[in-house]
Design an enzyme around this catalytic site. Structure first.
Site, PDB file in Angstrom:
ATOM      1  N   CYS A  76     -14.248 -21.027 -14.263  1.00  0.00           N
ATOM      2  CA  CYS A  76     -13.358 -19.865 -14.358  1.00  0.00           C
ATOM      3  C   CYS A  76     -12.017 -20.211 -14.985  1.00  0.00           C
ATOM      4  O   CYS A  76     -11.190 -19.322 -15.194  1.00  0.00           O
ATOM      5  CB  CYS A  76     -13.160 -19.219 -12.996  1.00  0.00           C
ATOM      6  SG  CYS A  76     -12.240 -20.239 -11.832  1.00  0.00           S
ATOM      7  N   CYS A 100      20.736   6.269  12.978  1.00  0.00           N
ATOM      8  CA  CYS A 100      20.129   7.177  13.934  1.00  0.00           C
ATOM      9  C   CYS A 100      18.896   7.862  13.354  1.00  0.00           C
ATOM     10  O   CYS A 100      18.473   7.557  12.251  1.00  0.00           O
ATOM     11  CB  CYS A 100      21.148   8.219  14.373  1.00  0.00           C
ATOM     12  SG  CYS A 100      21.634   9.298  13.029  1.00  0.00           S
TER      13      CYS A 100
END
Lengths: 568, 157
Positions: free
Chosen positions: A265, A315
Site C-alpha cells: 500500500c 449562564c
C-alpha cells in the site's frame, strides 16, 4: 525523373550512415554481462545483510536496488531482445517500450508477425522517402525551417524524411522538454509513423537532453514492471524489487535509506496490522467524522437558525450570534422569553427537569452519550498511536545524535572499536522498530471487537495483556539505552562495569526483539492462542497469565541460542 | 525567436508568390506583427457552408513551428467541432498531432476538410454534435445553412 536517381544508398556516405554501425552485441559480451548481473545480485543481498535483524525473516522476499543496478538490468533485457531479434539496441528499446518492457511479449509478437509489429512501432525496414543518390552537394528544402540545406547536413530516421540537423535538435529538445511522451516521438513529417529511436536521440539531442531522455527511459522501465517500486522516502533513489512467493505475504520493506514502508500500500511499514486496517485508520484520523462526533457531544444547534453552538461558560441564557440573535435556554432549548424567576433562574431550568422526568429528552441525550463514549475510545487509541509515532521519530533523532556525538568519545574512552560498540546502535534500531510495531497495535486494538461472546472478550484480554507487556519491555530497553549510557561516558567508570552494561543491553535488546516478534506473530494470527487458552478458564486474568507463561517460556530458549551464536 | 520569424517570413513570401494557387484560401499577415495572421476561407461545396466566406485568426507562438499556431473562427459558424461563442477549433493537428512540417496554409486546408467532414464524437458545440449523432442530418444542415447565410455571406441590398 529517372528512378535510378532516387535510390537510397546507405553506403554512399559514411557521415549520414548512422544506422549501419549500430552494435549488435556478440555472444562474449552477453556472457560477460550475465556474470556481472550475478555479481550485482550478490552485492545487493550482501548489503542487505547489514540491515536491522528484525527484518531477517523477510530476507528472501525483497531486494533493494540502486539506480545503476536497474539500469544494468534494463540494458541486459535490451541486449537480449537485440540479440534474439537481430536488430539494433535502439530498435529493441523501441519494441520494449511499446510492449511495456515485457521481453516475452516482444518476442511473441515479433515472430508472429514482424511486419505488423514494425508498422505499429514505427520501425521501417526500408525508407519510404528516397534520397538522390551520390549527390552530397545537392541541397534539399528542410520542411521545418524552409531553408535549403545540403544533404550532408541533414538527418532522418528509418523513414528517410530529411530535415536539417538544427531543426532536428530543436524538435527533439522540445519533445524531451514536454515530458515522458518523448519516448514515443515520431518523425516530424505529417502522418509519418516512423519512430525517433534512441540512436537518433543520441545523434540529434544536446547532452543535457540525452540525460533526461535516459532518465525517462529508466522510469518507464521501473514503472511498467510490477516487481519494482520506488522507495517513497524523501529524496531516496533506491528501488525495491519484491519477489512474490510464500503462503502469507508480508509486505514490510526496509530501504537502505532507513525508511521502512509497506510494498503493497506504500504507506509506512505497519506489521502486524494489515493494509486494509491501516487505510481505515488513516481515513479515520483525517476525516471530519471525528469532528462531527465532537460537535455532537459538545455543541447544541440554535433552535432557530440551526448553527452549532458551544457553551464554554456562563449562564443558561444563550444569545445566538448575529444575524440570528435568537435568545434561548441552553437546557430546554425553549425561547428565553418564557424563562425567568419562575422557571428557576439563570442557572437552572425547571422545564428541562420536568421534561427529563417525562423522558422527552432521552433520545437526543442517548445519541450524545454514545458519541461521547465512542470519541473517548478513539481518543484513547489515537493518542497512544500518535505518541508512539513521535517517540519513534525522536528515537531516530536520538540515534543520529548518539552516533554523531557519543560514539567517538565512547570509543576513545573505552578503547573499543566501532564494531564492539555496535550493540548500542542495535539497541536503538530495536527501539525504533518496536515503537513502530507498538504504534500499530493501537490501530489494531481500536478495531478489535469490544464486547460480544466469550471468545471476543478473552481475545481482548489477551491482546491488552500482550500490549501491556510489550510496552513495559520496551520502556525498560528504552530507559537503559537512553539514560544508563551516560554513566559510561565518565572516565572514572571501570571497564568491568562497562562490560556488564554491554551484556545487559545486548540481553535486553534480544529479549525485546523476541518478545516483539512473538507479539507480531500472535496479532497476525488473529490472537488464535487466546481461544485455546480460554477453554480452561473463563476469567480474563487467568487466560492472560497462561498466555504470559507461554510467551515467557519461549523467550529464554531463543536467547540462549543467540548467545551461543555470538560466542562462536 | 529568430527561427520562427525566419520561417514565418518564408511562409509570407510563399503566400505572396502563389496568391492565386489556391482560390479557396486567402492568407494575410498582420501589417505590424508577423506573429498575427488572418485567413479567409471559402465554405466547401456540397456542404451547408457553401457560398460562405469564413474568417480565421492565427496567433503564432514563439516556438513555432515546433509548436502549433492557435487558430479560431472569427465568423460565427454552426459546426460540431467549433465552439459557438469563442470560435475555438477542436482539431487533432492543432493539438497533439501537430507536425512542424505543417504550414499556416496547410492548416487552412485541414480546417476546410474538417468543415466538410465533422467529427460529432468530440464536439465543442454539443447542440450541433447531438443533431448529427441522433441522425438528424436535415436539422443539422438547415441550422448550419442558416448561420452561414446570417454570418458568412455578404448582406444583400
Amino acid at each position: 525523373m529517372d528512378s535510378e536517381d532516387y535510390v537510397y544508398d546507405s553506403d554512399a556516405d559514411d557521415y549520414y550512415d548512422y544506422s549501419s554501425d549500430k552494435d549488435y552485441n556478440n555472444e562474449d559480451d552477453k556472457v560477460e554481462e550475465e556474470e556481472e548481473e550475478k555479481k550485482m545480485d550478490n552485492i545487493a543481498i550482501g548489503d542487505y545483510d547489514g540491515e536491522t535483524r528484525s527484518n531477517k525473516k523477510a530476507k528472501q522476499s525483497y531486494i533493494v536496488l540502486k539506480e545503476s543496478d536497474i539500469q544494468q538490468r534494463q540494458e541486459n533485457e535490451i541486449t537480449e531482445v537485440s540479440n534474439v531479434l537481430s536488430i539494433s539496441k535502439a530498435a529493441a528499446t523501441a519494441l520494449l517500450l511499446q510492449y511495456k518492457w515485457s521481453v516475452c511479449d516482444v518476442q511473441d509478437e515479433w515472430f508472429a508477425d514482424e511486419e505488423r509489429v514494425r508498422k505499429k512501432v514505427g520501425l521501417f525496414e526500408k525508407p519510404v522517402f528516397l534520397l538522390p543518390k551520390k549527390l552530397r552537394k545537392v541541397e534539399l528544402t528542410c520542411s521545418i525551417c524552409y531553408e535549403n540545406v545540403r544533404i550532408s547536413m541533414m538527418g532522418w530516421v528509418s523513414c528517410g524524411h530529411p530535415f536539417c540537423r538544427e531543426c532536428w535538435e530543436k524538435y527533439v529538445s522540445v519533445a524531451i522538454e514536454d515530458g515522458v511522451g518523448c519516448l514515443k516521438l515520431r518523425c516530424p513529417e505529417p502522418h509519418c509513423n516512423a519512430m525517433v529511436d534512441r540512436d537518433s536521440i543520441d545523434l540529434f539531442a544536446k547532452e543535457e537532453d540525452k540525460e533526461r531522455y535516459s532518465q525517462y527511459l529508466l522510469r518507464s522501465y521501473i514503472e511498467s514492471n510490477k516487481k519494482y517500486k520506488w522507495c517513497p522516502g524523501a529524496d531516496c533513489e533506491y528501488v525495491v524489487e519484491f519477489c512474490e512467493g510464500g503462503e502469507k505475504e508480508y509486505y514490510d520493506v526496509c530501504c537502505h535509506c532507513s525508511n521502512s514502508f509497506c510494498w503493497n500500500c506504500m504507506d509506512d511499514a505497519h506489521r502486524p496490522v494489515d493494509c486494509e486496517t491501516v487505510a481505515k485508520w488513516q481515513l479515520k484520523n483525517s476525516s471530519e467524522a471525528e469532528n462531527t462526533a465532537w460537535m455532537l457531544v459538545n455543541t447544541k444547534p440554535c433552535p432557530k437558525c440551526g448553527k452549532p453552538i458551544e457553551k464554554n461558560q456562563g449562564c443558561m441564557h444563550m444569545t445566538c450570534r448575529e444575524p440570528c440573535g435568537h435568545e434561548f435556554c441552553w437546557m430546554c432549548l425553549g425561547t428565553w422569553k418564557e424563562h425567568g424567576e419562575m422557571t428557576g433562574g439563570f442557572y437552572a431550568c425547571n422545564t428541562f427537569q420536568k421534561n427529563k422526568v417525562e423522558e422527552k429528552y432521552n433520545e437526543a441525550e442517548d445519541i450524545r452519550k454514545r458519541a461521547e463514549k465512542h470519541l473517548e475510545k478513539y481518543t484513547h487509541y489515537y493518542e497512544r498511536w500518535a505518541g508512539n509515532e513521535s517517540s519513534r521519530k525522536q528515537a531516530v533523532k536520538d540515534l543520529k545524535h548518539m552516533q554523531k556525538y557519543y560514539m567517538g568519545r565512547l570509543s576513545d574512552l573505552r578503547g573499543a572499536t566501532e564494531a564492539e560498540l555496535k550493540f548500542i546502535t542495535e539497541a536503538w534500531l530495536q527501539i525504533i522498530e518496536c515503537r513502530r510495531v507498538l504504534k500499530w497495535t493501537y490501530a489494531y486494538g481500536y478495531y478489535l471487537p469490544e464486547d460480544g461472546d466469550k471468545k471476543a472478550k478473552s481475545k481482548r484480554g489477551f491482546f491488552e495483556y500482550l500490549q501491556g507487556e510489550a510496552e513495559s519491555n520496551l520502556e525498560r530497553l528504552h530507559h537503559c539505552t537512553e539514560k544508563d549510557i551516560h554513566d559510561y561516558l565518565d572516565k572514572k567508570c571501570p571497564d568491568k562495569e562497562f562490560n556488564n552494561f554491554r551484556a545487559k543491553l545486548s540481553g535486553l535488546t534480544t529479549v525485546t526483539r523476541n518478545y516483539f516478534e512473538n507479539l507480531v506473530r500472535a496479532l497476525e494470527n488473529g490472537l488464535e492462542d487466546a481461544s485455546s487458552q480460554e477453554a480452561c478458564s473463563s476469567q480474563e486474568a487467568c487466560s492472560s497469565q497462561e498466555a504470559s507463561s507461554k510467551i515467557k517460556s519461549r523467550t529464554p530458549i531463543k536467547r540462549e541460542r543467540t548467545k551461543g551464536k555470538r560466542r562462536h | 525567436m529568430q527561427a520562427s520569424r525566419a520561417r514565418l517570413f518564408k511562409e509570407y513570401k510563399e503566400v505572396q508568390r502563389e496568391k492565386t494557387a489556391d482560390p479557396d484560401i486567402q492568407l494575410a499577415c498582420d501589417d505590424s506583427n508577423i506573429f498575427k495572421w488572418t485567413a479567409l476561407i471559402k465554405g466547401p461545396s456540397e456542404t451547408p457552408y457553401e457560398g460562405g466566406v469564413f474568417q480565421l485568426a492565427f496567433a503564432v507562438p514563439e516556438q513555432y513551428p515546433l509548436q502549433p499556431p492557435q487558430v479560431r473562427f472569427l465568423t460565427k459558424i454552426f459546426h460540431p467541432n467549433v465552439h459557438f461563442k469563442t470560435g475555438e477549433i477542436c482539431l487533432d493537428i492543432l493539438k497533439n498531432a501537430w507536425s512542424p512540417a505543417w504550414t499556416l496554409q496547410s492548416v487552412c486546408r485541414a480546417i476546410i476538410a474538417l468543415m466538410a467532414h465533422p467529427e460529432p464524437d468530440s464536439p465543442l458545440n454539443c447542440d450541433s454534435g447531438n443533431l448529427l449523432r441522433s441522425g438528424d442530418i436535415r436539422g443539422f444542415q438547415s441550422m448550419a445553412k442558416m448561420y452561414t447565410r446570417l454570418a458568412a455571406m455578404p448582406k444583400k441590398g
